[in-house]
Design a protein around this motif. Structure first.
Motif, short mmCIF file in Angstrom:
data_model
loop_
_atom_site.label_atom_id
_atom_site.label_comp_id
_atom_site.label_asym_id
_atom_site.label_seq_id
_atom_site.Cartn_x
_atom_site.Cartn_y
_atom_site.Cartn_z
N THR A 179 0.97 -0.96 -0.04
CA THR A 179 0.14 0.10 0.08
C THR A 179 0.86 1.42 0.04
N MET A 180 2.33 1.02 0.06
CA MET A 180 3.10 2.29 0.16
C MET A 180 2.51 3.29 1.32
N ALA A 181 2.24 2.65 2.35
CA ALA A 181 1.81 3.56 3.45
C ALA A 181 2.51 3.19 4.81
N TYR A 182 2.65 4.15 5.63
CA TYR A 182 3.01 3.99 7.07
C TYR A 182 2.08 4.68 8.23
N GLY A 183 2.01 3.85 9.32
CA GLY A 183 1.01 4.48 10.18
C GLY A 183 1.41 3.72 11.62
N PRO A 184 0.39 4.33 12.42
CA PRO A 184 0.82 3.66 13.79
C PRO A 184 0.70 2.13 13.95
N LEU A 243 -5.80 13.40 7.70
CA LEU A 243 -5.55 14.63 8.18
C LEU A 243 -5.05 14.74 9.72
N GLY A 244 -4.98 13.30 10.37
CA GLY A 244 -4.39 13.50 11.53
C GLY A 244 -5.77 13.51 12.63
N ASN A 245 -6.88 13.61 12.32
CA ASN A 245 -7.61 13.75 13.32
C ASN A 245 -7.89 12.84 14.34
N TRP A 246 -7.41 11.52 14.11
CA TRP A 246 -7.32 10.48 15.29
C TRP A 246 -6.19 9.96 15.58
N CYS A 247 -5.16 10.06 14.57
CA CYS A 247 -3.72 9.79 14.93
C CYS A 247 -2.69 10.92 14.77
N LEU A 248 -3.23 12.03 15.15
CA LEU A 248 -2.28 13.29 15.32
C LEU A 248 -1.60 13.59 13.87
N SER A 249 -0.49 13.04 13.80
CA SER A 249 0.20 13.39 12.37
C SER A 249 -0.31 12.56 11.25
N GLY A 250 -0.84 11.49 11.42
CA GLY A 250 -1.18 10.36 10.28
C GLY A 250 0.06 9.29 10.41
N LEU A 257 3.52 10.85 22.32
CA LEU A 257 3.14 10.28 23.62
C LEU A 257 4.46 10.29 24.65
N TRP A 258 5.42 9.68 24.02
CA TRP A 258 6.66 9.38 24.84
C TRP A 258 7.54 10.82 24.71
N GLY A 259 7.35 11.52 23.89
CA GLY A 259 7.93 13.02 23.90
C GLY A 259 7.13 13.98 24.62
N SER A 260 6.02 13.79 24.83
CA SER A 260 5.24 14.73 25.91
C SER A 260 5.75 14.29 27.22
N ALA A 261 6.20 13.21 27.58
CA ALA A 261 6.42 12.64 28.77
C ALA A 261 7.83 13.06 29.26
N GLN A 262 8.78 13.22 28.07
CA GLN A 262 10.11 13.77 28.19
C GLN A 262 9.90 15.17 28.63
N LEU A 263 9.07 15.83 28.02
CA LEU A 263 9.02 17.39 28.21
C LEU A 263 8.39 17.49 29.61
N MET A 344 -2.20 9.68 26.55
CA MET A 344 -2.45 8.32 26.89
C MET A 344 -3.70 7.83 26.81
N ALA A 345 -4.54 8.62 27.24
CA ALA A 345 -6.02 8.34 26.83
C ALA A 345 -6.52 7.84 25.53
N ALA A 346 -5.85 8.80 24.80
CA ALA A 346 -6.17 8.61 23.26
C ALA A 346 -5.60 7.52 22.90
N PHE A 347 -4.36 6.91 23.27
CA PHE A 347 -3.63 5.87 22.84
C PHE A 347 -4.36 4.62 22.89
N GLN A 348 -4.85 4.63 23.96
CA GLN A 348 -5.77 3.52 24.36
C GLN A 348 -7.07 3.26 23.47
#
Length: 430
Positions: A179-184, A243-250, A257-263, A344-348
């Protein structure tokens, strides 16, 4: 000559057969027939979620429990050790053990990155489509991935039959050539690869501070290069397209998630600006719309690297609220700790709960689809078995972790105040 028909007509033959059966099979062992959801001795690599109704079994599986516990645990570790990557870079000139678990994982990612770079440009004067080049890259990853892992992790104590399942997750971590795609879903495959490394003791708890900020950060570099070189599309969803409505950047979710924890662990509640007057990363409200701030800090923070990639793919003229609506919504949150909790809630809900993502995952003995019968509230150390004594004696790993006050000290004080955390569970002063 007596035939079977004669035996059937003989009235005593039936009694003899019953007696023989009782005598011959009285001590036979009865094997239990496996039922749906039971844990078999060896679970082969394959997909288990094929229909939406299989999501009920996924919610109760060991694989989902292991993955969620791993993501939560590394999220907490990223908060406790936000400067682990900087500390490791500062320690590079110092001699470290040759048998370093983090270096081994980084060597695997560097090799995969070299394969991607070799296939990214057309050979000679022949113009080759991006689809063909990406298929050639995946063919090499499929053909040489097992040999790469054997060379990296082979010869470390006793052999483990589950090592043969690692290449399946490494291959699925770098997009789909059809599919030439990459995602979560591919990102989750790499997280499963990391969980497998912990279960096989190729990573230990002494390496945890470097999983999110060093190993996963390198993985994001390789993936970003692949997306730009092979022009990969983001995974689509019926809940928001690309457009990243449910997976942020697509493309990614765990990186945010981990980047926000680091910040959250590194940036305090500041006013959102540095002494020079430029927006800093201390407040999501002040920095989410500033692409230059993320570009300056992309090598320091995982979240900044993901945001810089988002801005580069969308272009400077496209507003953030258009191409990544959920990222734009983060500007309403006052602190990175709140951002991390919401992600974290959105990840689940939006990643582990989406059928179109889970159906792409592969399950095996390291990532079982069997029903989870373990008690609730288990920690990450409960799902990772203890290391056998033979392997502990073969490859001890020593990792340097700095305290928060090390940045203000000189090199001599840093060496005196550093703590060596080894995999035997001891903490010794350096």
């Amino acid at each position: 000559m007596q035939t079977f028909e004669d035996d059937a007509d003989d009235p005593g033959a039936e009694d003899y057969a019953d007696d023989a059966t009782a005598e011959d099979y009285s001590g036979a062992v009865e094997f239990k027939v496996p039922v749906a959801g039971a844990s078999l001795p060896v679970e082969m690599v394959g997909q288990r979620v094929r229909e939406p109704r299989d999501m009920f079994d996924w919610e109760r599986s060991e694989a989902r429990a292991d993955l969620l516990v791993f993501v939560r645990h590394m999220n907490d570790v990223a908060k406790r050790y936000p400067a682990a990557a900087a500390a490791r870079r500062r320690r590079i000139p110092r001699p470290r053990p040759v048998d370093d678990n983090v270096d081994r994982a980084m060597a695997v990612l560097r090799t995969v990155g070299e394969w991607a770079a070799k296939r990214s440009e057309p050979a000679g004067q022949v113009e080759e489509a991006a689809t063909e080049r990406f298929c050639h890259f995946h063919s090499q990853l499929r053909a040489d991935g097992r040999c790469l892992l054997d060379q990296t992790y082979g010869g470390r104590g006793r052999a483990e039959y589950r090592d043969v399942m690692l290449p399946a997750y490494l291959e699925r971590s770098f997009g789909d050539p059809f599919t030439m795609a990459y995602g979560p879903a591919h990102e989750l495959s790499f997280c499963t690869f990391l969980v497998s490394l912990f279960k096989l003791h190729h990573l230990t708890w002494a390496d945890e501070p470097f999983v999110a900020t060093v190993i996963f950060d390198k993985y994001l570099d390789v993936v970003d290069y692949m997306i730009r070189s092979y022009q990969l599309y983001p995974s689509r969803s019926e809940y928001g397209g690309n457009l990243g409505n449910w997976c942020l950047s697509g493309y990614q979710f765990v990186g945010f998630l981990w980047g926000s924890a680091q910040l959250a662990g590194n940036c305090g509640d500041g006013d959102g600006s540095d002494p020079g007057g430029r927006p800093s990363l201390s407040s999501p409200t002040a920095v989410m719309l500033d692409a230059d701030a993320f570009r300056r800090h992309r090598d320091e923070y995982v979240f900044a690297k993901c945001m810089d990639a988002v801005y580069c793919r969308a272009g400077n003229d496209v507003p953030l609220w258009y191409h990544s609506y959920q990222l734009w919504n983060l500007t309403a949150l006052p602190s990175w700790d709140r951002v991390n909790g919401c992600l974290m809630a959105a990840f689940q809900r939006d990643v582990l709960g989406r059928f179109e993502i889970v159906r792409q995952l592969a399950f095996c003995e390291l990532f079982k689809f069997a029903q989870n019968v373990r008690p609730p509230g288990m920690s990450f150390y409960d799902i990772v078995p203890a290391m056998p004594p033979l392997e502990t004696a073969v490859s001890p790993t020593v990792t340097d972790v700095l305290t928060d006050d090390d940045d203000d000290d000189d090199d001599e004080d840093v060496e005196d105040d550093a703590k060596r955390i080894n995999e035997y569970g001891e903490i010794e002063d350096g």
